[in-house]
Motif scaffolding. Structure first.
Motif, PDB file in Angstrom:
ATOM      1  N   ALA B 277       0.804  -1.299  -0.206  1.00 23.30           N
ATOM      2  CA  ALA B 277       0.093  -0.002  -0.397  1.00 23.30           C
ATOM      3  C   ALA B 277       0.514   0.814   0.307  1.00 23.30           C
ATOM      4  CB  ALA B 277      -0.461   0.368   1.548  1.00 23.30           C
ATOM      5  N   PRO B 278       1.589   1.641  -1.256  1.00 27.02           N
ATOM      6  CA  PRO B 278       2.578   2.818  -1.121  1.00 27.02           C
ATOM      7  C   PRO B 278       2.101   3.695  -0.497  1.00 27.02           C
ATOM      8  CG  PRO B 278       2.391   1.348  -2.984  1.00 27.02           C
ATOM      9  CD  PRO B 278       1.223   0.915  -2.287  1.00 27.02           C
ATOM     10  N   SER B 279       0.881   4.548  -1.319  1.00 28.92           N
ATOM     11  CA  SER B 279      -0.294   5.270  -0.143  1.00 28.92           C
ATOM     12  C   SER B 279       0.275   5.512   0.757  1.00 28.92           C
ATOM     13  CB  SER B 279      -1.063   5.916  -0.635  1.00 28.92           C
ATOM     14  OG  SER B 279      -1.923   4.268  -0.547  1.00 28.92           O
ATOM     15  N   VAL B 280      -0.098   4.247   1.841  1.00 21.87           N
ATOM     16  CA  VAL B 280      -0.186   4.323   2.981  1.00 21.87           C
ATOM     17  C   VAL B 280       1.415   4.103   3.549  1.00 21.87           C
ATOM     18  CG1 VAL B 280      -0.810   3.194   5.020  1.00 21.87           C
ATOM     19  CG2 VAL B 280      -2.301   2.969   3.516  1.00 21.87           C
ATOM     20  N   GLN B 281       2.379   4.180   2.969  1.00 25.01           N
ATOM     21  CA  GLN B 281       3.480   3.968   3.943  1.00 25.01           C
ATOM     22  C   GLN B 281       4.327   5.433   3.248  1.00 25.01           C
ATOM     23  OE1 GLN B 281       6.132   1.421   1.200  1.00 25.01           O
ATOM     24  NE2 GLN B 281       7.851   1.726   2.679  1.00 25.01           N
ATOM     25  N   LEU B 282       4.067   6.255   2.456  1.00 26.51           N
ATOM     26  CA  LEU B 282       3.537   7.385   1.527  1.00 26.51           C
ATOM     27  C   LEU B 282       3.780   7.878   3.355  1.00 26.51           C
ATOM     28  CD1 LEU B 282       5.882   8.867   0.508  1.00 26.51           C
ATOM     29  CD2 LEU B 282       3.474   9.329  -0.756  1.00 26.51           C
ATOM     30  N   LEU B 283       2.223   8.403   3.524  1.00 25.14           N
ATOM     31  CA  LEU B 283       1.857   8.569   4.640  1.00 25.14           C
ATOM     32  C   LEU B 283       2.428   8.176   6.024  1.00 25.14           C
ATOM     33  CD1 LEU B 283      -0.926   9.768   5.759  1.00 25.14           C
ATOM     34  CD2 LEU B 283      -1.893   7.775   6.260  1.00 25.14           C
ATOM     35  N   VAL B 284       3.053   7.136   6.558  1.00 34.93           N
ATOM     36  CA  VAL B 284       3.385   6.890   7.760  1.00 34.93           C
ATOM     37  C   VAL B 284       4.264   7.616   7.788  1.00 34.93           C
ATOM     38  CG1 VAL B 284       5.379   5.474   8.164  1.00 34.93           C
ATOM     39  CG2 VAL B 284       2.990   4.644   7.114  1.00 34.93           C
ATOM     40  N   ALA B 285       5.441   8.492   6.585  1.00 35.94           N
ATOM     41  CA  ALA B 285       6.518   9.078   6.508  1.00 35.94           C
ATOM     42  C   ALA B 285       5.975  10.422   7.069  1.00 35.94           C
ATOM     43  CB  ALA B 285       7.536   9.048   5.116  1.00 35.94           C
ATOM     44  N   LEU B 286       4.738  10.964   6.177  1.00 31.79           N
ATOM     45  CA  LEU B 286       4.714  11.846   6.387  1.00 31.79           C
ATOM     46  C   LEU B 286       4.675  12.317   7.772  1.00 31.79           C
ATOM     47  CD1 LEU B 286       4.011  14.338   4.431  1.00 31.79           C
ATOM     48  CD2 LEU B 286       1.590  13.725   4.296  1.00 31.79           C
ATOM     49  N   ILE B 287       3.330  11.173   8.275  1.00 32.12           N
ATOM     50  CA  ILE B 287       3.410  11.687   9.727  1.00 32.12           C
ATOM     51  C   ILE B 287       4.678  11.835  10.827  1.00 32.12           C
ATOM     52  CG2 ILE B 287       2.392   9.996  12.044  1.00 32.12           C
ATOM     53  CD1 ILE B 287       0.250   9.269  10.356  1.00 32.12           C
ATOM     54  N   GLY B 288       5.770  10.629  10.201  1.00 30.00           N
ATOM     55  CA  GLY B 288       6.190  11.048  11.032  1.00 30.00           C
ATOM     56  C   GLY B 288       7.633  12.903  10.699  1.00 30.00           C
ATOM     57  N   LEU B 289       7.059  12.897   9.286  1.00 31.98           N
ATOM     58  CA  LEU B 289       7.841  14.083   9.210  1.00 31.98           C
ATOM     59  C   LEU B 289       7.201  15.175   9.907  1.00 31.98           C
ATOM     60  CD1 LEU B 289      10.055  15.618   7.684  1.00 31.98           C
ATOM     61  CD2 LEU B 289       8.496  16.115   5.541  1.00 31.98           C
ATOM     62  N   VAL B 290       5.981  15.231   9.722  1.00 31.29           N
ATOM     63  CA  VAL B 290       4.855  16.475  10.410  1.00 31.29           C
ATOM     64  C   VAL B 290       5.758  16.308  12.113  1.00 31.29           C
ATOM     65  CG1 VAL B 290       3.176  17.316  10.647  1.00 31.29           C
ATOM     66  CG2 VAL B 290       3.612  16.403   8.920  1.00 31.29           C
ATOM     67  N   THR B 291       5.069  15.295  12.382  1.00 26.63           N
ATOM     68  CA  THR B 291       5.365  14.793  13.995  1.00 26.63           C
ATOM     69  C   THR B 291       7.005  15.364  14.234  1.00 26.63           C
ATOM     70  OG1 THR B 291       3.907  13.242  13.661  1.00 26.63           O
ATOM     71  CG2 THR B 291       4.748  13.567  16.160  1.00 26.63           C
ATOM     72  N   LEU B 292       7.549  14.826  13.344  1.00 21.98           N
ATOM     73  CA  LEU B 292       9.359  15.444  14.283  1.00 21.98           C
ATOM     74  C   LEU B 292       9.648  16.743  14.278  1.00 21.98           C
ATOM     75  CD1 LEU B 292      12.001  16.167  12.340  1.00 21.98           C
ATOM     76  CD2 LEU B 292      10.918  13.532  11.553  1.00 21.98           C
ATOM     77  N   LEU B 293       9.005  17.145  13.619  1.00 20.42           N
ATOM     78  CA  LEU B 293       9.176  19.325  13.489  1.00 20.42           C
ATOM     79  C   LEU B 293       8.156  19.659  14.508  1.00 20.42           C
ATOM     80  CD1 LEU B 293       9.378  19.653   9.863  1.00 20.42           C
ATOM     81  CD2 LEU B 293      10.838  19.949  10.984  1.00 20.42           C
ATOM     82  N   LEU B 294       6.513  19.238  14.689  1.00 20.35           N
ATOM     83  CA  LEU B 294       5.823  19.844  15.530  1.00 20.35           C
ATOM     84  C   LEU B 294       6.275  19.861  17.154  1.00 20.35           C
ATOM     85  CD1 LEU B 294       1.965  19.223  14.709  1.00 20.35           C
ATOM     86  CD2 LEU B 294       4.051  21.130  13.888  1.00 20.35           C
ATOM     87  N   SER B 295       6.410  18.492  17.009  1.00 19.59           N
ATOM     88  CA  SER B 295       7.288  18.046  18.767  1.00 19.59           C
ATOM     89  C   SER B 295       8.889  18.675  18.599  1.00 19.59           C
ATOM     90  CB  SER B 295       7.146  16.648  18.908  1.00 19.59           C
ATOM     91  OG  SER B 295       7.552  16.162  18.238  1.00 19.59           O
ATOM     92  N   GLY B 296       9.451  19.014  18.012  1.00 18.36           N
ATOM     93  CA  GLY B 296      10.198  19.620  17.964  1.00 18.36           C
ATOM     94  C   GLY B 296      10.078  21.012  18.287  1.00 18.36           C
ATOM     95  N   PHE B 297       9.477  22.011  17.934  1.00 13.86           N
ATOM     96  CA  PHE B 297       8.809  23.120  18.167  1.00 13.86           C
ATOM     97  C   PHE B 297       9.066  23.219  19.795  1.00 13.86           C
ATOM     98  CE2 PHE B 297       7.984  24.368  13.891  1.00 13.86           C
ATOM     99  CZ  PHE B 297       9.205  25.495  13.667  1.00 13.86           C
ATOM    100  N   THR B 298       7.270  22.092  20.101  1.00 10.45           N
ATOM    101  CA  THR B 298       7.162  22.598  21.391  1.00 10.45           C
ATOM    102  C   THR B 298       8.102  21.798  22.870  1.00 10.45           C
ATOM    103  OG1 THR B 298       5.122  21.370  20.639  1.00 10.45           O
ATOM    104  CG2 THR B 298       5.389  21.302  22.944  1.00 10.45           C
TER     105      THR B 298
END
Lengths: 500, 617, 102
Positions: B277-298
């Motif tokens: 499910a390549p689309s879901v896999q991409l979503l995993v990466a996206l979730i990871g990226l957004v989370t790491l940036l958001l929590s970095g700010f926090t």
């Protein structure tokens, strides 16, 4: 003969309890305990035969032969499982009442044992007239238990319980009579025999109405939305032993009725009705979980969670495949233990501090560490922790139901979230936080006694057993359910061919 | 020898039972050795089994303890499955777990509920081992829920404070949302593939489903739901920072050992499904990226030492998700391992700091602790360097693997890489902000720090973890068989510029941090002067308003619904029936006057009416 | 022999019945109410006799005997009740004796 003995022992023991009170007020509870232990021991003779789908300990004697009514008792794996649950919880109920019931104890144990006798009859009767007879037998003593030994609003609760069960019981009676009459039309003789009535083919609109008679009666007992509202009142007012029997055993007669009678008699009507029944189940699960969360009365809360959990049973039954049915049966057994234990805890609390109002409680952990540990165990069991019995039941029911109806199963699965919300809320409210004695006398707030621990330990072992090695129970009910499934499929296929 | 694998979860479970069945009343001298010893034994067995397994050259090993249930083709068992992945996981759990337990025997020594604490901890480890060793998804789910329960119990360990209870419930309920999604995923997988045994299921999926098929997407999405719940990724990340309410060793165990990283394990374990499910896999990466940036700010805005570390965990797991999402499976697991080392180190060291300062957690009330707390200082130094991926520490190798893996992805890969590098910059800032404020500058402590708490069972684990955090990057993780169609090691061919950037950026972050918090060349106060900055700070401090959002959208409506319907509206229908019959009764009762003549008159009147009716008809 | 026309007999019975009914409805003294009831019973008895004579059937006469015994029994019970009522309430006014309302 063994089944008659099982019932007779309870009836006789009940009478003995009543009579013995005049000699010593502590005698009835001993007699009741011994009677139930004897019954429990006798049930072990039924084991071993459960691996086949045949009926064991069959007893068929003519009763009112003119109307085709016979005294017909028999047991199979499913019945045996539920019988053992009944006797086990009977023993637990006596334990719950041990100190709590002091007033007219002889008559109390008489009613308790007679209710259980009715339940045993319900689980073994294969003649529908006899079944109805036992159905009534378990009702009236229970009414008395609530009405006499209940709490502040007992008359209202007892009356509500009685009316709900009685009115819907009448619907079932009408359905039974119609079914017997149709047997007369199709085979030329009246019969109330289970196997005879299975052959009656009732289809179309008539079948639906007659099926509804059974369904409404059983789902009131279960209870399911929208017939559940007697339960919170009955539970909150009943004495602890009454709650234990009510939640642990009486509710299961409804589920048993659905599995044994409602669906097999009317496979077609039931299949047509299944989406509605499953919707009701899903609504029950979510709605009652939500209402449970809002309750202040701890017993009412547990009562609503019971309704919520029984939704998984309805869901499983109407999914009507092996996984789902096994899930329903496991949920019945596991919920029998966990709900009984939770009611005992609530009853124990009420006995100690004379209130069920949760806002007045808080921070009991250091005062009653054992009780807290037990409460955590059973709350966690109720919210469906893997490794304990309730999980097996709910998981199997859901995984089976998923194959029958994806949408409703997904909706019902959200009940798992809500279950954690209310379970943990109770723990937090009652046991965690800072202890402050608000408005009650806490001089009797003592930890669980050795006797209480014994009962809880037995139920814990039961739940762990069901959770880690459920095969013991699954293999008992498996042949029965397989038989029911294949029979109903056959009927469906035959009627389809007839239709073509 | 490999059959001994069942002892792994059994030892901690026995420890748990021993501690619980004695009612938590065992004295510390007995409870401590039971609690920590059971994990130690478990680690010994794990080491034995692992060396045996590596020597045997087997690809995998299965040991069935007993059949759990067997219903109509559904036969999950208590079956343990050992391969490279579960071996790495079990070694982390027992190894790091043992160090944390050892540390806790010192840390908790003045707590009256010492035995209760260790009973939870043991159950926790046992559940984690079930999770990683289970060969079917049901057993995995057992461990999954088990760790949820234990983290609930541990977060709410000091139950007298209602905030702790709230945090514990929040943790459980939020993860339960994910769990339910995962459960539905299991239903779907079973309904479609007819088995929940992981390997069989994956084979069946590869046979029956094509890449990108609807079932594959749905199943992997549902599993992903479970993973983000447990691993505190967007959108279910809100529970983890609150979960700091428990004693510090628990935080270490939750963050380092695979409790929070269970989601990473789940995705890695079922990676063929995600590859379909390549689309879901991409979503995993996206979730990871957004989370790491958001929590970095926090993380940059927090003031509680444990909350900063918590947000850094969320952020690091974001890296792992990023790795999973770009197909750098073994890099993600590698990072999971190194993260376990340095995060356990950081948490345990922060535990020492907190305990030495009499349960002070606000970093602005610390300062200049370098001299007073030398062990913590060095632990923090090494932990922080590893966390910021300072060259040749463990974190450097694993983070590099992930970022290089991202770069290899066609198209969006570069952006993932860039995001990861930016995240690394933030990591440098917030990690060293914490470090500089706590250990340098002037002391702001309310109570001057006494002697640094310690002793061999607290400092020993710290020293071991320091070594691992430094050198852990040189451990070769035997995952090649597991992710056979994934990437291998050392095959990245990228320019020196890229390498240079990846080394330089964290250093830049450290430098910025130095200028702000150490040399005070720049002033934070000046930066914070504008109204916008204050608003942003408040927004980030509150974790991007997710809590507020969920409260408004979910919690409050639920509470409202519950409150208005406390009386159960269904019951009012039956109450209506009662009211109607009572009203009818009231009406008819009026005709019962008790006067005999009135009755006779009505009888006569009725008769007349009936007769005349009969006559007319 | 000249016979009385059957209509006359029925009319007489009807008149008697109505008289009795009016008595039941209007009298306040329980004793008179009971007497009026007797008149109504006897009116129906008369109707039976007349009908039996007209069609020469024995059943009507049997019915009359039946009504007679019924009336006797009823008077016995009724008077007993009246005595009890009088003892308890010191009155035979039926309007006062309306305990059984609602």
């Amino acid at each position: 003969m063994i089944l008659v003995t099982l019932i007779a022992v309870l009836f006789v023991g009940g009478l003995a309890c009543w009579l013995s009170e005049r000699f010593n007020p502590n005698l009835p509870r001993v007699i009741a305990l011994l009677t139930l232990l004897l019954d429990f021991a006798l049930m072990f003779s039924l084991l071993g035969a459960e691996s086949t789908s045949t009926w064991v300990a069959v007893l068929e004697a003519p009763w009112i032969s003119r109307f085709g009514i016979s005294f017909y008792l028999a047991a199979d794996g499913l019945s045996v499982l539920l019988l053992m649950l009944t006797a086990f919880l009977g023993v637990v109920a006596v334990g719950a009442a041990w100190d709590e019931v002091q007033d007219r104890s002889g008559f109390f144990y008489f009613n308790l044992l007679w209710t259980l006798a009715g339940v045993v009859g319900v689980f073994t009767a294969l003649d529908l007239f006899l079944f109805f007879f036992f159905w009534e037998v378990m009702l009236i003593p229970m009414y008395l238990i609530i009405a006499i030994w209940g709490h502040e609003n007992k008359n209202y609760a007892a009356m509500k319980f009685f009316i709900f069960t009685q009115v819907t019981g009448m619907m079932m009676l009408v359905s039974i009579l119609v079914l017997a009459y149709f047997h007369y039309l199709q085979f030329g003789s009246l019969s109330f025999n289970y196997h005879d009535l299975l052959n009656v083919s009732l289809t179309g609109e008539m079948g639906m109405w007659v099926m509804l008679g059974f369904f409404i009666s059983f789902s009131t007992k279960l209870p399911s939305m929208p017939f559940h509202s007697w339960l919170p009142d009955a539970h909150s007012q009943a004495p602890t032993a009454g709650s234990v029997v009510l939640a642990g055993v009486l509710l299961k007669t409804g589920a048993y009725g659905l599995i044994r009678f409602a669906v097999p008699f009317f496979p077609e009507a039931s299949m047509a009705f299944a989406p509605i029944a499953m919707t009701l189940a899903a609504v029950s699960i979510l709605y009652c979980a939500k209402v449970a969360f809002a309750q202040d009365d701890i017993k009412r809360l547990i009562a609503y969670t019971s309704v919520s959990h029984m939704g998984f049973v309805t869901l499983g039954i109407y999914a009507w495949n092996e996984l789902a049915l096994q899930g329903a049966v496991m949920t019945m057994l596991a919920h029998g233990l966990s709900a009984a234990a939770l009611f005992m805890l609530a009853g124990g609390l009420q006995h100690r501090i004379h209130t069920r109002n949760m806002p007045e409680m808080g921070g009991f952990w250091p005062k009653v560490p054992k009780m807290t540990a037990v409460a955590i165990f059973f709350s966690v069991a109720a919210l469906g922790m893997p490794g304990l019995g309730n999980f097996i039941g709910e998981f199997l029911a859901l995984i089976g139901a998923f194959q029958a109806n994806v949408t409703l199963t997904v909706v019902a699965a959200f009940g798992l979230i809500l279950a954690s919300v209310y379970s943990l809320w109770v723990l937090q409210k009652v046991f965690q936080g800072e202890y402050s004695n608000r408005s009650f006398d806490d001089s009797h707030l003592t930890d669980l006694s050795r006797r209480e621990m014994l009962y809880f330990a037995a139920m814990m072992i039961g739940l762990v057993w069901m959770g880690l090695y459920p095969q013991t129970f699954l293999s008992m009910s498996e042949p029965v359910l397989a038989q029911l499934l294949s029979d109903s499929t056959q009927t469906l296929v035959t009627s389809l061919e007839g239709g073509l | 020898m490999l059959e001994l694998i069942w002892l792994l979860p059994a030892f901690p479970l026995l420890g748990f039972l021993a501690l619980v069945l004695t009612g938590g009343r065992l004295p510390m001298q007995i409870a401590g050795p039971i609690g920590a010893g059971s994990i130690g034994l478990s680690f010994a067995v794990a080491a034995l089994v692992a060396s045996e397994f590596l020597n045997s050259g087997l690809e995998s090993f299965t040991y069935e303890a007993w059949v759990w249930m067997s219903v109509g083709g559904f036969n999950p068992g208590f079956t343990f499955y050992l391969d490279g992945l579960s071996m790495v996981m079990m070694l982390i759990i027992t190894g790091v777990g043992f160090l944390i337990h050892l540390y806790a025997t010192g840390y908790m020594s003045d707590d009256p509920s010492f035995a209760r604490f260790f009973s939870y901890m043991n159950l926790f480890v046992s559940a984690m081992l079930m999770l990683v060793l289970g060969d079917n998804l049901v057993l995995l789910y057992l461990g999954w829920e088990g760790v949820g329960l234990c983290s609930y119990l541990l977060i709410g360990f000091w139950y007298t404070n209602p905030t702790n209870g709230y945090a514990a419930r929040k943790a459980f309920v939020v993860t339960r949302v994910g769990d339910t999604s995962m459960a539905i995923g299991l239903f779907l997988l079973f309904a479609q593939l007819g088995t929940l045994n992981i390997q069989d299921m994956l084979h069946a999926a590869e046979m029956q489903w094509s890449v990108g098929s609807g079932f594959a997407v749905a199943a992997s999405l549902l599993l992903l739901g479970g993973a983000v719940g447990k691993s505190a990724q967007l959108p279910l990340q809100t529970w983890l920072p609150d979960a700091m309410a428990g004693p510090t060793p628990i935080s270490a165990l939750i963050h380092a050992a695979p409790m929070v990283t269970a989601g990473v394990y789940l995705i890695a374990r079922t990676h063929p499904l995600f590859e379909m499910a390549p689309s879901v896999q991409l979503l995993v990466a996206l979730i990871g990226l957004v989370t790491l940036l958001l929590s970095g700010f926090t993380a940059m805005t927090q003031s509680d030492i444990k909350r900063i570390l918590a947000y850094s965990t969320v952020s690091q797991i974001g890296y792992m998700f990023l790795g999973l999402g770009v197909g750098a499976w073994s890099a993600a697991i590698f990072h999971l391992m190194t993260h376990a080392f340095f995060k356990a180190l950081l948490f345990l060291a922060s535990g020492t700091v907190i305990l030495s300062l009499h349960h002070e957690q606000n970093i602005f009330k610390m300062g200049g602790l370098r001299k007073a707390l030398p062990v913590s200082f060095f632990s923090f130094l090494i932990g922080s360097l590893a966390l910021t991926a300072f060259p040749f520490t463990s974190g450097y190798f694993s983070k590099d693997e992930i970022l290089l893996g991202a770069l290899e992805l066609e198209g969006v890969g570069f952006w993932f890489w860039l995001g990861g590098v930016v995240g690394a910059f933030f990591t440098g800032i917030y990690t060293f902000r914490l470090f500089f404020i706590v250990f340098f500058g002037d002391s702001h402590a309310e109570h001057p720090p006494g002697k640094e708490v310690g002793g061999w069972h607290m400092n020993g684990p710290l020293i071991l973890l320091m070594t691992l955090a430094l050198a852990g990057g040189f451990i070769h993780v035997p995952l090649d068989d597991v992710f056979s169609h994934g990437e291998g090691y050392g095959e990245h061919h990228v320019s020196g510029l890229i390498h240079g950037i990846m080394i330089a950026v964290p250093l830049l972050g450290i430098a910025v941090s130095y200028l702000f918090f150490m040399s005070k060349t720049f002033s934070v106060d000046k930066l914070m002067a504008s109204a916008l900055a204050k608003k942003l700070h408040a927004f980030w401090f509150g974790g991007w308003g997710f809590d507020t959002l969920y409260n408004a959208v979910l919690v409050r409506p639920f509470l409202y619904l519950a409150r208005v319907n406390r009386k159960d509206i269904v019951d009012s229908f039956y109450a209506l029936v009662v009211t109607v019959s009572q009203a009818a009764n009231g009406l008819i009762v009026k005709s019962q006057t008790g006067s005999l003549r009135w009755y006779a008159l009505t009888v006569a009147g009725g008769l007349v009416v009936m007769v005349s009716l009969g006559a007319t008809l | 022999m000249e016979t009385i026309p059957v209509e006359h007999g029925f009319v007489l019975a009807g008149i008697l019945f109505c008289l009795g009914l009016i008595g039941v409805l209007t009298r306040r003294n329980v004793v008179f109410v009971l007497m009026s009831l007797e008149i109504m019973l006897n009116a129906s008895g008369l109707a039976f006799i007349v009908a039996a004579a007209r069609w020469g059937h024995a059943e009507g006469q049997v019915m009359f005997l039946m009504i007679l015994t019924l009336a006797a029994a009823e008077v016995a019970v009724g008077l007993g009740l009246i005595i009890q009522m009088f003892r308890r309430f010191q009155t035979v006014d039926i309007n006062v004796l309306s305990e059984m309302k609602g």
